[in-house]
Design a protein around this motif. Structure first.
Motif, short mmCIF file in Angstrom:
data_model
loop_
_atom_site.label_atom_id
_atom_site.label_comp_id
_atom_site.label_asym_id
_atom_site.label_seq_id
_atom_site.Cartn_x
_atom_site.Cartn_y
_atom_site.Cartn_z
N GLY A 63 0.82 -1.20 0.00
CA GLY A 63 0.00 0.00 0.00
C GLY A 63 0.85 1.25 0.00
O GLY A 63 2.07 1.21 -0.13
N PRO A 64 0.21 2.41 0.15
CA PRO A 64 0.96 3.68 0.18
C PRO A 64 1.86 3.75 1.41
O PRO A 64 1.53 3.20 2.47
CB PRO A 64 -0.14 4.74 0.21
N ALA A 65 2.98 4.43 1.26
CA ALA A 65 3.91 4.55 2.39
C ALA A 65 3.29 5.32 3.54
O ALA A 65 3.51 4.98 4.71
CB ALA A 65 5.21 5.22 1.93
N LYS A 96 7.66 17.21 6.19
CA LYS A 96 6.81 16.21 5.55
C LYS A 96 7.61 15.40 4.53
O LYS A 96 7.41 14.18 4.41
CB LYS A 96 5.62 16.89 4.87
N GLU A 97 8.49 16.04 3.82
CA GLU A 97 9.34 15.32 2.87
C GLU A 97 10.24 14.32 3.59
O GLU A 97 10.42 13.18 3.13
CB GLU A 97 10.17 16.31 2.06
N LYS A 98 10.81 14.74 4.70
CA LYS A 98 11.63 13.82 5.48
C LYS A 98 10.79 12.65 6.01
O LYS A 98 11.24 11.51 6.05
CB LYS A 98 12.28 14.56 6.65
N TYR A 99 9.58 12.96 6.41
CA TYR A 99 8.68 11.92 6.93
C TYR A 99 8.35 10.91 5.84
O TYR A 99 8.34 9.69 6.07
CB TYR A 99 7.42 12.58 7.46
N ASN A 100 8.08 11.39 4.63
CA ASN A 100 7.79 10.48 3.52
C ASN A 100 8.99 9.60 3.19
O ASN A 100 8.85 8.41 2.89
CB ASN A 100 7.37 11.28 2.29
N ASP A 101 10.19 10.18 3.25
CA ASP A 101 11.40 9.38 2.99
C ASP A 101 11.59 8.32 4.07
O ASP A 101 11.93 7.16 3.76
CB ASP A 101 12.62 10.30 2.94
N ALA A 102 11.38 8.70 5.32
CA ALA A 102 11.51 7.73 6.41
C ALA A 102 10.46 6.63 6.29
O ALA A 102 10.74 5.45 6.55
CB ALA A 102 11.39 8.44 7.75
N VAL A 108 8.78 -1.40 6.18
CA VAL A 108 8.91 -2.85 6.42
C VAL A 108 8.69 -3.18 7.89
O VAL A 108 8.42 -4.33 8.24
CB VAL A 108 10.30 -3.35 5.98
N TYR A 109 8.80 -2.20 8.77
CA TYR A 109 8.66 -2.44 10.21
C TYR A 109 7.32 -1.98 10.77
O TYR A 109 6.78 -2.61 11.67
CB TYR A 109 9.78 -1.72 10.98
N THR A 110 6.77 -0.86 10.28
CA THR A 110 5.59 -0.28 10.91
C THR A 110 4.82 0.57 9.91
O THR A 110 5.32 0.85 8.81
CB THR A 110 6.00 0.58 12.12
N TYR A 111 3.61 0.96 10.32
CA TYR A 111 2.76 1.81 9.48
C TYR A 111 3.07 3.28 9.73
O TYR A 111 3.54 3.67 10.81
CB TYR A 111 1.29 1.56 9.80
N PHE A 112 2.75 4.10 8.73
CA PHE A 112 2.90 5.55 8.82
C PHE A 112 1.60 6.21 8.36
O PHE A 112 1.02 5.80 7.34
CB PHE A 112 4.07 6.04 7.96
N PHE A 113 1.17 7.22 9.11
CA PHE A 113 -0.09 7.90 8.82
C PHE A 113 0.12 9.41 8.82
O PHE A 113 1.12 9.93 9.34
CB PHE A 113 -1.16 7.53 9.86
N SER A 114 -0.85 10.10 8.22
CA SER A 114 -0.89 11.56 8.26
C SER A 114 -2.30 11.99 8.62
O SER A 114 -3.29 11.30 8.29
CB SER A 114 -0.48 12.15 6.91
N ALA A 115 -2.41 13.13 9.29
CA ALA A 115 -3.72 13.60 9.72
C ALA A 115 -3.68 15.11 9.90
O ALA A 115 -2.61 15.71 10.12
CB ALA A 115 -4.15 12.92 11.01
N SER A 116 -4.85 15.72 9.84
CA SER A 116 -4.96 17.14 10.15
C SER A 116 -5.13 17.30 11.65
O SER A 116 -5.43 16.33 12.37
CB SER A 116 -6.16 17.75 9.42
N SER A 152 14.73 9.35 10.67
CA SER A 152 14.76 7.90 10.48
C SER A 152 15.28 7.18 11.72
O SER A 152 14.74 6.15 12.13
CB SER A 152 15.62 7.54 9.27
N LEU A 153 16.33 7.72 12.34
CA LEU A 153 16.86 7.11 13.56
C LEU A 153 15.84 7.18 14.69
O LEU A 153 15.70 6.24 15.48
CB LEU A 153 18.16 7.80 13.96
N TRP A 154 15.15 8.30 14.78
CA TRP A 154 14.14 8.46 15.82
C TRP A 154 13.01 7.47 15.63
O TRP A 154 12.56 6.81 16.59
CB TRP A 154 13.61 9.89 15.81
N VAL A 155 12.53 7.31 14.41
CA VAL A 155 11.46 6.36 14.13
C VAL A 155 11.92 4.93 14.40
O VAL A 155 11.19 4.12 14.98
CB VAL A 155 10.97 6.50 12.67
N ASN A 156 13.15 4.62 14.00
CA ASN A 156 13.68 3.27 14.20
C ASN A 156 13.79 2.91 15.67
O ASN A 156 13.67 1.74 16.05
CB ASN A 156 15.04 3.15 13.52
#
Length: 381
Positions: A63-65, A96-102, A108-116, A152-156
């Motif tokens: 699905g979408p990243a 947001k660009e950094k978030y999309n890259d991460a 492969v490890y977890t889901y990512f979402f966006s919201a208002s 990326s390190l923070w998310v990991n």
């Protein structure tokens, strides 16, 4: 190579077997290897080898990243489904660009979402927007670009709960995280689940001292002590507290049993500041010892003693024989050198002296024998 189509899209999951050309193309080093090909990208599966986990991985990556959360109802639904939830809040921005890259890297490890901001619960209050927030452990924590290094390190790091049950697969994941991050992650284990005091202390430290230890420590418990015994090559008492550095396999043991929160905090702080005694490691000698311990001594102690004891015994006997032989030969050589240094007359004089000494010793021994007669013999005389 087998290919299982997930949908009509250009996404597919591939189970790669021992095909030399294909393995070289995709950088496969071990078999079986599971990869998901999505456009020009290839994602490696590193989760448990179960059907449900593999299907979950395929659905997540296909699905979408970044998935949108358009309403509060959808947000609450996802909060119930996921123990850890990453959400980007705000409009278009460099963050947001950094978030999309991460997300593309770590999906492969977890889901990512966006919201208002309107889709968030009323209890959530963010100091500024845009923001990246992780919801877990009954609360939420915001990414700080200045304190938390790269996103990326923070998310990991944050993709794990603050306190979790640790097994072999979790250790593997934590070890990989330690290799990626610039700091070492220490994992605090309780090698026995049925001990409420230590478990409660661990959970309290993980929650109440998050600001102090979160960047360097992962807390949890482990059922059983088999892995720890293999690590220290001995028998660890159960229950106990052990701190393991997954990046170099060093471990730390408290000097006394942990019975209070203050003792636990002091022990963890001593590891953090470097004053605690470190054991083990990943050196060559330590690895050889661990392989020998795991493969021989743990499976068959008697066989291990025989295999390692017999060669050592033979080597010891050989060394002893060599040393004694050298000492005897040396004494004979010295006597021979002494004799070679004497002339014929000196040798005759030395022989006469020996004979005179023997003659003098003979009568003395006879006199002693005579003097040691029994009293009855003396009366008879």
């Amino acid at each position: 190579m087998w290919r299982l189509s997930l949908s009509k899209k250009a996404s597919m999951i591939c189970i790669v077997f021992c095909v030399a050309g294909m393995a070289s193309e995709f950088g496969v080093r071990g078999y079986p290897t599971i990869k998901l090909l999505k456009g020009d990208l290839a994602y490696n599966y590193k989760g448990p080898r179960t059907k449900d986990d593999i299907v979950e991985f395929a659905n997540r990556v296909a699905g979408p990243a970044v998935r949108p959360l358009p309403s509060k109802q959808m947000f609450e639904h996802m909060m119930k489904r996921h123990d850890v939830l990453f959400v980007y809040v705000g409009g278009d921005s460099p963050l947001k660009e950094k978030y999309n890259d991460a997300a593309s890297e770590l999906i492969v490890y977890t889901y990512f979402f966006s919201a208002s901001e309107e889709a968030l619960p009323e209890s959530v209050s963010l100091p500024e927007l845009p923001a990246v927030v992780v919801f877990k452990d009954g609360g939420y924590f915001t990414y700080d670009e200045y304190e938390d290094s790269s996103l990326s390190l923070w998310v990991n790091k944050e993709r794990f709960q603050g306190y979790l049950q640790i097994d072999g697969f979790t250790l593997y994941e934590l070890g990989e995280t330690g290799g990626v991050c610039s700091f070492s992650i220490y994992n605090v284990f309780i090698p026995e689940f049925h001990f409420p005091l230590l478990k409660t202390l661990m959970q309290r430290v993980a929650k109440e001292y998050r600001e102090h230890f979160n960047r360097d420590f992962q807390f949890g418990h482990m059922d059983g002590n088999d892995y720890i015994n293999s690590l220290i090559m001995g028998e660890v008492t159960v229950p106990s507290v052990i701190i393991l550095n997954t990046s170099n396999e060093q471990y730390f043991l408290p000097s006394e049993p942990i019975e209070s929160m203050e003792q636990l905090v002091q022990f963890i702080s001593s590891v953090l500041n470097g004053s605690a005694q470190a054991y083990g490691g990943d050196g060559i000698i330590q690895r050889i010892k661990r392989v020998a311990f795991d493969s021989v001594f743990r499976s068959s102690p008697l066989l291990g003693c025989f295999l390692f004891g017999l060669p050592l015994g033979v080597i010891s006997l050989m060394c002893y024989g060599i040393c004694t032989a050298e000492s005897d030969d040396g004494s004979d050589d010295i006597d021979a050198l002494k004799r070679e240094g004497l002339t014929d007359e000196e040798e005759e004089e030395e022989e006469e002296e020996r004979q005179r000494a023997a003659a003098l010793e003979g009568p003395e021994e006879e006199d002693e024998d005579v003097g040691e007669k029994d009293p009855e013999e003396k009366k008879t005389d």
